[in-house]
Each structure stands twice: as C-alpha cells, then as structure tokens.
Design an enzyme around this catalytic site. Sequence first.
Site, short mmCIF file in Angstrom:
data_model
loop_
_atom_site.label_atom_id
_atom_site.label_comp_id
_atom_site.label_asym_id
_atom_site.label_seq_id
_atom_site.Cartn_x
_atom_site.Cartn_y
_atom_site.Cartn_z
N ARG A 54 0.82 -1.22 0.00
CA ARG A 54 0.00 0.00 0.00
C ARG A 54 0.85 1.27 0.00
O ARG A 54 0.43 2.29 -0.55
CB ARG A 54 -0.95 0.00 1.19
CG ARG A 54 -2.10 -0.95 0.94
CD ARG A 54 -3.07 -0.97 2.08
NE ARG A 54 -4.28 -1.65 1.66
CZ ARG A 54 -5.20 -2.09 2.49
NH1 ARG A 54 -5.05 -1.92 3.79
NH2 ARG A 54 -6.27 -2.69 2.04
N LYS A 87 -19.27 -15.64 1.90
CA LYS A 87 -20.68 -15.37 2.19
C LYS A 87 -21.43 -14.69 1.06
O LYS A 87 -20.96 -13.73 0.47
CB LYS A 87 -20.77 -14.49 3.42
CG LYS A 87 -20.35 -15.20 4.69
CD LYS A 87 -20.55 -14.27 5.85
CE LYS A 87 -20.21 -14.97 7.17
NZ LYS A 87 -20.17 -13.96 8.23
N GLY A 121 -9.43 -9.05 -0.59
CA GLY A 121 -8.17 -9.40 0.08
C GLY A 121 -7.75 -10.84 -0.21
O GLY A 121 -6.59 -11.10 -0.53
N GLY A 150 -14.25 -3.17 0.78
CA GLY A 150 -15.60 -2.63 0.91
C GLY A 150 -15.89 -1.54 -0.11
O GLY A 150 -16.98 -1.48 -0.67
P1 ADP Z 1 -12.29 -11.91 -0.74
O1 ADP Z 1 -11.43 -11.50 0.43
O2 ADP Z 1 -11.48 -12.22 -1.97
O3 ADP Z 1 -13.41 -10.94 -0.99
P2 ADP Z 1 -13.94 -13.58 0.95
O4 ADP Z 1 -13.36 -12.90 2.16
O5 ADP Z 1 -15.35 -13.35 0.62
O6 ADP Z 1 -13.00 -13.29 -0.33
O7 ADP Z 1 -13.81 -15.16 1.14
C1 ADP Z 1 -12.57 -15.80 1.23
C2 ADP Z 1 -12.66 -17.06 2.06
O8 ADP Z 1 -13.64 -17.94 1.54
C3 ADP Z 1 -11.36 -17.82 2.06
O9 ADP Z 1 -10.83 -17.85 3.36
C4 ADP Z 1 -11.74 -19.22 1.58
O10 ADP Z 1 -11.09 -20.25 2.29
C5 ADP Z 1 -13.23 -19.24 1.84
N1 ADP Z 1 -13.90 -20.24 1.00
C6 ADP Z 1 -13.91 -20.33 -0.33
N2 ADP Z 1 -14.59 -21.43 -0.74
C7 ADP Z 1 -15.02 -22.04 0.38
C8 ADP Z 1 -15.77 -23.24 0.62
N3 ADP Z 1 -16.22 -24.00 -0.38
N4 ADP Z 1 -16.04 -23.57 1.91
C9 ADP Z 1 -15.59 -22.78 2.92
N5 ADP Z 1 -14.87 -21.66 2.76
C10 ADP Z 1 -14.59 -21.28 1.50
MG MG Z 2 -11.72 -11.66 2.59
#
Ligand code: ADP
Ligand code: MG
Length: 393
Positions: A27, A188, A341, A364
């Site tokens: 960053r 989620k 992230g 966000g």
């Molecule tokens: P980002 O940070 O890229 O926006 P998120 O924070 O929404 O992504 O989600 C990332 C997390 O989702 C990771 O820690 C990953 O392990 C988890 N994840 C992905 N697929 C699954 C799954 N099938 N079951 C449980 N956790 C999952």
């Molecule tokens: Mg994340």
Amino acid sequence: MERKKIFLRVDFNVPLTDEGRIADDTRIKAALPTITYLLERKSALIIASHLGRPKGKIVDKLRLDPVARRLEELLRKKVMKLNEVAGETVRKRAHFLQPGEIMLLENVRFHPGEEKNDPDLSRFFASLAELFVNDAFGTAHRAHASTAGVGEHLPAVAGLLMEKELKYLEQALTNPPRPLVLLLGGKKVSDKIGVLRTFIKKADYILIGGAMANTFLAAKGKQMGKSFLEKEKIEEAKAILSEAENNKVQFYLPLDFVAAAEMAPGVNSKVVAAGEMPPEMMALDIGPKTGKLFSDIIAAAGMVIWNGPLGVFELEPFYRGTAQVAEALASSSALSLVGGGDILAALQKLGLAAKMTHLSTGGGATLEFLEGKELPGVAVLQESESAPASTNA
Ligand code: ADP
Ligand code: MG
C-alpha cells in the site's frame, strides 16, 4: 499543482507483525506514483492516513512512525513525521513546509473527529493546504474528515491510484467490453448480494464458486452435506435466482466440487457432482468440470470482474479451481478487474497477480462502488479538474 501546498490522503493502512513491523508495504508503494508526481511539481505535501482501528484514541502500536521510515527508504527523501493529527504544532509545521518537502501527520483515526467527519477537523485540515488530493480509494466509502469533509473546503482532485481505480470500475458499470462476466467466490452470499443484484442487470454471465455457491445450490433443493452455507440467506438466494431468470444474464453455479470430510490440511478429497454431496462431506473447491466451464466463458470474455476465491485456496488440495480459472483469465484477452483481500492473496501465491489488468485496492469500497453506490470520498472530487495526470499543471 505546481508549487502548491497539498493535503494528500493516502491509504497507508498496512498489515503489521506482532512486533509492530510492516508485514507488507504494497500500500505504501501504491501511493508512490502520486507522491512522486506531486513532488516533481514542487508541491509541499501534508500526507494523512489511518492505520488500524484506534477508534478516536491514541494507540501507541498504531503510530505511523514505521510507515514514515519505510516511505523515507522508498523515496530516499526526508519525511517529517508529526506526533499529532491536529493542533498548533501541525499548523506551524505545515505553514513553514517548503516546496518539495513532505510531512506525515499522525494516524488520523487517533483524533475523535476523523470518523465523525467533524466539520472543525475538516476545516482544520483544509486550512493547512490549497488543494486536496484523495488517493485513498480503500476508504472512499467512508465519509470521514480526511477523506470527504476536507474536500468541502478546498478544491479536490483524485490522485493517480484513485484515478486508475475509478477508470476501471466506472468502465465496468457503464461501458464494459462484452461479454461482461462477474465471477464471484469467497465465503458469504451476504457480503456480495448488492453486487449480484446490480450485475444481474448489467452482466452477460454470472459465475458463482466458493462457499457462496453452496447457499444457491441449497436454494435449488440440492443436498450440500456438511458444506458451509448460510441457511438464513436461502430465501434471498431464491429471489436472486428468479431475478436472474427474468433478466438476460446467464447464471452458472458449480457442476461439480472437490469435497472432503473436513476442512484440514492433508485430508482425503474426491470429486463429487453437484447434487450428490454425501451427508458427511463438504464442498471445499469447484471441481474440474466447473473449472473448464468457467475457463471457457472467461476465455471468450470482453471484461471479467472477479471477487472472492472459488475454493479454500489456503489448503493445498482446494486451490486448484481458483488456479485453473486464474490461468484462463491470465491468458485471456479480456480486461480483468480483481478485488478482495483473499482473491488477491491467492493470485499473488499463484504468481498471476501481475497478469491482471487492474487489482483493486479497495475491499468494501470496491464492492460498494460496483453496487452502484456513491462513495463520499469520490463524490467530493471535482469532475472537471479530474486527476493530476490530466491537468496541465
Ligand atoms: P475476498 O477477500 O477475496 O473478498 P472472501 O473474504 O469473501 O473473499 O472469502 C474468502 C474465504 O472464503 C477464504 O478464506 C476461503 O477459504 C473461503 N472459502 C472459499 N470457498 C469455500 C468453501 N467452499 N467452503 C468454505 N470456505 C470457502
Ligand atoms: Mg476476505
């Protein structure tokens, strides 16, 4: 901006180790183009950033001294670090700051007025400078004194990093090269519902992986065994599926999964068709058929927006789906805009981060922008003057 005094808001919210060292300086490096650009024009820079969540109180571990030292190393130039956010010392130091000099305020979130967007603090920041440059896209969704308030009292423009973010994000919303693909994974559904709703009306394809796919498949009545899913979001998932049907978007869920009995390193895994999840198993990655389907769509795309990994990429057997699709995206001619992230960490691990058109620095903020919301730290910037790069200062 030639020889101007500038209040520059950046995002130096770096991860720290337990000993308080900078774990990753990405960053800080990301702000260098704007800082260098302004210094070359003999501006005097009053730089402000937050770090962590001190909630309006002084937290010694969250002081910006390590950041100031790292910035000095990177710029090979003296950075005057202050121990205050506001007050008489700040005012005097800013007053005597010379062209080409840099001062860094203390963590702005030590001041209780920052997150309240206190007009007195905003006016104080504005009184230090002649121009506000906002390069902190990651906090642009917050109406704080140093991100939005200050811009109400000064001419305000985007920094180079902010400008680049806005360019790709705006393109995604307004005139994307088609087909436009939204690829969503991660944990989620609830985090990403707003983006889904917006893109049902804009995208040509929506591809869902990660744990969020489980909730959608459950909404379609599929057995998901022990898979992570959000039961309380099943009704909303149903609503989204029917919205997708009423729009021209093609909405794809996984055809198969890599599943295991538990989420643990070295666990035995096998490929399972969607709808055939044994009760004692859980979906931890998309399967090879899904990887192929998603890769083929991406290979022919004009633009791909990707947020969230497609599986539990942190564990060896479950990173492959994300890797397969990331490789397809890296070799596709599509514009690729990637944010989040965890997905960025996954791409870094795979060595594919540099192959993407743009890596969004906002979590966000990126999601809110893509939902179509107006971000306070962007709304305050002047359209006409736009960014430093396009003015003839
Ligand atoms: P980002 O940070 O890229 O926006 P998120 O924070 O929404 O992504 O989600 C990332 C997390 O989702 C990771 O820690 C990953 O392990 C988890 N994840 C992905 N697929 C699954 C799954 N099938 N079951 C449980 N956790 C999952
Ligand atoms: Mg994340």
